[in-house]
Structures are given as C-alpha cells and as structure tokens.
Design an enzyme around this catalytic site. Structure first.
Site, PDB file in Angstrom:
ATOM      1  N   HIS A  15     -29.077  48.864  10.673  1.00 27.50           N
ATOM      2  CA  HIS A  15     -28.349  47.889   9.859  1.00 27.50           C
ATOM      3  C   HIS A  15     -26.909  48.364   9.689  1.00 27.50           C
ATOM      4  O   HIS A  15     -26.663  49.570   9.521  1.00 27.50           O
ATOM      5  CB  HIS A  15     -29.033  47.740   8.503  1.00 27.50           C
ATOM      6  CG  HIS A  15     -28.415  46.697   7.632  1.00 27.50           C
ATOM      7  ND1 HIS A  15     -27.288  46.938   6.873  1.00 27.50           N
ATOM      8  CD2 HIS A  15     -28.769  45.407   7.399  1.00 27.50           C
ATOM      9  CE1 HIS A  15     -26.972  45.840   6.207  1.00 27.50           C
ATOM     10  NE2 HIS A  15     -27.851  44.888   6.515  1.00 27.50           N
ATOM     11  N   ASP A  17     -24.656  48.499   7.318  1.00 27.86           N
ATOM     12  CA  ASP A  17     -24.352  49.364   6.172  1.00 27.86           C
ATOM     13  C   ASP A  17     -24.988  50.740   6.324  1.00 27.86           C
ATOM     14  O   ASP A  17     -24.410  51.753   5.910  1.00 27.86           O
ATOM     15  CB  ASP A  17     -24.838  48.712   4.871  1.00 27.86           C
ATOM     16  CG  ASP A  17     -24.083  47.437   4.547  1.00 27.86           C
ATOM     17  OD1 ASP A  17     -22.885  47.351   4.884  1.00 27.86           O
ATOM     18  OD2 ASP A  17     -24.686  46.518   3.971  1.00 27.86           O
ATOM     19  N   LYS A 156     -34.296  44.055   8.948  1.00 24.24           N
ATOM     20  CA  LYS A 156     -34.456  44.026   7.495  1.00 24.24           C
ATOM     21  C   LYS A 156     -35.878  43.598   7.168  1.00 24.24           C
ATOM     22  O   LYS A 156     -36.499  42.846   7.924  1.00 24.24           O
ATOM     23  CB  LYS A 156     -33.479  43.030   6.847  1.00 24.24           C
ATOM     24  CG  LYS A 156     -32.024  43.334   7.080  1.00 24.24           C
ATOM     25  CD  LYS A 156     -31.119  42.292   6.435  1.00 24.24           C
ATOM     26  CE  LYS A 156     -31.025  42.471   4.941  1.00 24.24           C
ATOM     27  NZ  LYS A 156     -30.007  41.572   4.345  1.00 24.24           N
ATOM     28  N   ASP A 230     -22.120  41.834  11.875  1.00 32.18           N
ATOM     29  CA  ASP A 230     -21.762  41.881  10.464  1.00 32.18           C
ATOM     30  C   ASP A 230     -21.167  43.254  10.166  1.00 32.18           C
ATOM     31  O   ASP A 230     -21.749  44.278  10.530  1.00 32.18           O
ATOM     32  CB  ASP A 230     -23.012  41.640   9.605  1.00 32.18           C
ATOM     33  CG  ASP A 230     -22.696  41.436   8.145  1.00 32.18           C
ATOM     34  OD1 ASP A 230     -21.517  41.280   7.793  1.00 32.18           O
ATOM     35  OD2 ASP A 230     -23.640  41.438   7.327  1.00 32.18           O
ATOM     36  N   ALA A 231     -20.046  43.300   9.493  1.00 33.78           N
ATOM     37  CA  ALA A 231     -19.419  44.578   9.168  1.00 33.78           C
ATOM     38  C   ALA A 231     -20.303  45.382   8.218  1.00 33.78           C
ATOM     39  O   ALA A 231     -21.058  44.831   7.416  1.00 33.78           O
ATOM     40  CB  ALA A 231     -18.047  44.348   8.538  1.00 33.78           C
ATOM     41  N   LYS A 237     -25.824  49.673   0.123  1.00 37.19           N
ATOM     42  CA  LYS A 237     -27.270  49.478   0.028  1.00 37.19           C
ATOM     43  C   LYS A 237     -27.883  50.432  -1.001  1.00 37.19           C
ATOM     44  O   LYS A 237     -28.917  51.036  -0.767  1.00 37.19           O
ATOM     45  CB  LYS A 237     -27.914  49.669   1.406  1.00 37.19           C
ATOM     46  CG  LYS A 237     -27.647  48.505   2.353  1.00 37.19           C
ATOM     47  CD  LYS A 237     -28.336  47.235   1.868  1.00 37.19           C
ATOM     48  CE  LYS A 237     -28.010  46.021   2.721  1.00 37.19           C
ATOM     49  NZ  LYS A 237     -26.652  45.499   2.451  1.00 37.19           N
ATOM     50  N   LYS A 261     -20.904  66.010  -6.324  1.00 32.85           N
ATOM     51  CA  LYS A 261     -20.822  64.643  -6.838  1.00 32.85           C
ATOM     52  C   LYS A 261     -22.176  64.288  -7.463  1.00 32.85           C
ATOM     53  O   LYS A 261     -23.173  64.110  -6.764  1.00 32.85           O
ATOM     54  CB  LYS A 261     -20.490  63.653  -5.730  1.00 32.85           C
ATOM     55  CG  LYS A 261     -19.011  63.530  -5.376  1.00 32.85           C
ATOM     56  CD  LYS A 261     -18.418  64.785  -4.835  1.00 32.85           C
ATOM     57  CE  LYS A 261     -17.010  64.574  -4.292  1.00 32.85           C
ATOM     58  NZ  LYS A 261     -16.489  65.818  -3.687  1.00 32.85           N
ATOM     59  N   ASP A 263     -23.209  61.640  -8.659  1.00 28.94           N
ATOM     60  CA  ASP A 263     -23.752  60.372  -8.167  1.00 28.94           C
ATOM     61  C   ASP A 263     -24.957  60.638  -7.276  1.00 28.94           C
ATOM     62  O   ASP A 263     -25.946  59.914  -7.317  1.00 28.94           O
ATOM     63  CB  ASP A 263     -22.706  59.609  -7.338  1.00 28.94           C
ATOM     64  CG  ASP A 263     -21.685  58.905  -8.192  1.00 28.94           C
ATOM     65  OD1 ASP A 263     -21.968  58.679  -9.378  1.00 28.94           O
ATOM     66  OD2 ASP A 263     -20.608  58.588  -7.671  1.00 28.94           O
TER      67      ASP A 263
END
Length: 361
Positions: A15, A17, A156, A230-231, A237, A261, A263
């Site tokens: 995919h 992303d 997907k 698709d970019a 995600k 980080k 995150d």
C-alpha cells in the site's frame, strides 16, 4: 446486552502509505546500525509515480547510501511496474540536521516531544488484539503468500465483527462483512477475487456464516495500484498500526522516528504494559495512557482503564516499571533493534516477534 458490529481495516506492505513507512523505517534502521545512541532520526517519505521524496531531521546519522537504501526497499516490496519501479525512481533527498533547540531536550534522553500514547490488550484473540484488526491483518498476510504472478503488492482488507454484550466485554459471534481489494495483473480480476476469498476463509474459519457479506475487489479492475495509483505518505495509517479504532490512539505516528521519540517508544511500552496486565489475569481487557513533556524524562501522567482494579494496576506500574525514554529504550533494546522496517507492516502490535510483544514483567 445488545449485539453490535465493529469494523477495522488493514493494508498490505505494498500500500502506498506503507511503502512510505517502510522507507522511513529503513533509514531509521540504517542510522541505528552504527550503534551510536546519540543518533537521532525523524524522516518523512512521500511516494508517487516513480518518485520518492525524503524530508526530515537527523543527528549523527552517518548514512551515505540513502538512495540505495530506498531502491532496495522498494525492490524488496516487489515494485517493478511501469509507474513505480525501484530502478526508475527519481529520489529527492531533503533530509537535514536536527534543530539544536530540539537537541537540548533529547541529548540527555528526555522525551523527544510532548504527547500522549495509548496501549491496549484484550483476551479476544491469541494475539491479545481486538478481533477486527487482528483478522484484517491476518487476511492480508495470508494473501501475500498467494501473490504469485497474478496479484500485485497493493491490497487492503476490512473486517466487520459482530459482538454480543457490552462494549468492552462483548463476546465475538460472527463475521458480518468482509471487504478485500487487491491489485492484480490485467484480465485476472476473477482469479484475484477467488484468492481473496480463499485467504479470508482460511483465517476466519467458522466465524463466517451464510449471512456474511463479501465485497471482493468491488470496483472491478485494480491493475494500476501502489504509489502510481495513489500517493503515499509516512504516518498516514496510524489506526492500522495500532488497534483499528477499537481503542484510542494518541495521534502520533511511529515510522521514521528513532526511539527517543515517545510517539513510538512509549506507545510500544503502553502496549507491553496492557498486554502483560491481561496475560497476568489482572484484567480481561486493559487500556493504558502515558503522557510526556518534551525534554522531561518522567511521564506527566499514567492512566489505566480496564475491568480490573485500575488503581492497583496504575500503582504497580508506577512503582515497578521505568517509564523514562531511556528506561523504555533499555528494556526493549530499541537502539540495538534494527528491524523497524520489517515490522512496521500489518500493524506494530499483535502476532509479531518484537520485544514489546513479549510476556513477562
């Protein structure tokens, strides 16, 4: 006690992303391979038709073969198509040095940014993940094994699970709907649909019944896919990366970031904590939030929500577990771990051989 349906999706390694995520994490792996804990990486990737653009900030990165790393990763994913081919890519490298102002907070292993991170686990599946995202991942992993000459890398899945009972304590009843779309070669849409259903049936088993609704390549042709169709952008995600929306997400992306980080590293810790709470029979499900301030080592808050004794769980965690960025890094060996790119697909949690999925306090 009512029935309800909850849906989650996953995406394949091809995919757009996820291509971006894997490239960003391949650069994290390369930076950390030098064994220098002063290395800092925060890299974003954009992919589109035969183009990859890199941006971000690094410190003591010491990697001079960036373009080769990008091409090798794209080749590994399987892109040798006219619109996205590892050997035809235009690669724009706009990575630059980390801000000295940010370094003030992270050189001594303070949190790399402010933010809040969530971890979740439940006993609905062997992976201790919510069923909708668990099955969405497993279908695509199965489908990758059937790729061959017919299917392309881009795919997907989406699974709607019907539960009976209260929101968190519901019992899985059946699969209500399945959506799968996969890239395929010209003229092979029906074979692609057959492989999609086969992969799903092998993973879902008896949860599928005569009322299950199937949507297999519902638009028909899906030949042009990946970054040509698709970019893709790093970090888009994040719900696929975590719990499929079944539990909260703090908002920060994981890929492209070194473990200072929070995150990334604190989200890994929160998942590990929640999973061990459930594995230790302290609760059937557990949701944990950690929050941090940039440059500050200790978390600014710890929150526990479960069907167990929340105050006792929170006090145990605060007393027994080092939740500083350095403590998390050391517990999981995150600066010596260089498989971030390999493990950023099909979620960062669940059925994966990674340090933050290990059971045991």
């Amino acid at each position: 006690m009512n029935n309800y349906i909850f849906t989650s999706e996953s995406v394949s390694d091809g995919h757009p992303d996820k291509v971006a995520d894997q490239i960003s994490d391949a650069l994290v792996d390369a930076g950390l391979a030098n064994g220098d804990e002063t290395t800092r990486v925060a890299v974003e990737t954009l992919v589109t038709t035969n183009m990859v653009t890199l941006a971000g900030e690094v410190k003591n990165f010491n990697v001079d073969n960036v373009k080769e790393i990008v091409r090798n990763k794209v080749k590994e994913i399987g892109y040798e198509q006219d619109g996205f081919h590892w050997d035809k890519l235009k690669i724009y490298n706009e990575i630059h040095a980390q801000s000295g102002d940010i370094a003030l907070g992270t050189d001594d292993f303070g949190a790399g940014d402010q933010g809040l991170m969530f971890g979740y686990a439940c006993n609905h599946t062997d992976s201790m993940m919510p069923a909708p995202i668990h099955y969405s991942h497993e279908i695509l992993k199965n489908l990758k094994g059937k790729r061959g000459a017919i299917l392309g890398p881009d795919a997907k899945s989406q699974v709607s699970v019907e539960y009976y009972g209260a929101r968190r304590d519901g019992v899985i009843k059946r699969i209500d709907q399945v959506v799968i779309s996969t890239q395929h070669t010209e003229g092979n849409v029906e074979e692609a649909r057959h492989l999609c259903k086969l992969a799903a049936m092998e993973e879902l088993g008896d949860l599928v019944d005569e009322r299950t609704t199937w949507h297999l390549n519902p638009t028909g042709n899906f030949v042009i896919g990946g970054p040509d169709g698709d970019a893709g952008v790093t970090g888009r995600k994040i719900i696929v990366d975590t719990y499929g929306g079944f539990a909260p997400h703090g908002g920060g992306a994981f890929s492209g970031k070194d473990p200072t980080k929070v995150d990334r590293s604190a989200a890994y810790m929160a998942r590990w904590l929640a999973k061990n709470v459930v594995a230790d029979n302290m609760a059937d499900w557990c949701n944990i939030q950690l929050s941090y301030a940039i440059g500050v080592k200790e978390p600014t808050s710890i929150y526990v929500d479960s069907n167990g004794h929340n105050n006792s769980i929170a006090k145990f965690i605060e007393r027994e577990i080092d939740l500083t960025p350095k403590g998390i890094i050391d517990r999981f060996g995150l600066f010596s771990y260089t498989n971030y790119s390999e493990n950023c697909t099909y979620g960062h949690f669940g059925d994966k051989d990674v340090p933050w999925e290990k059971i045991g306090w």
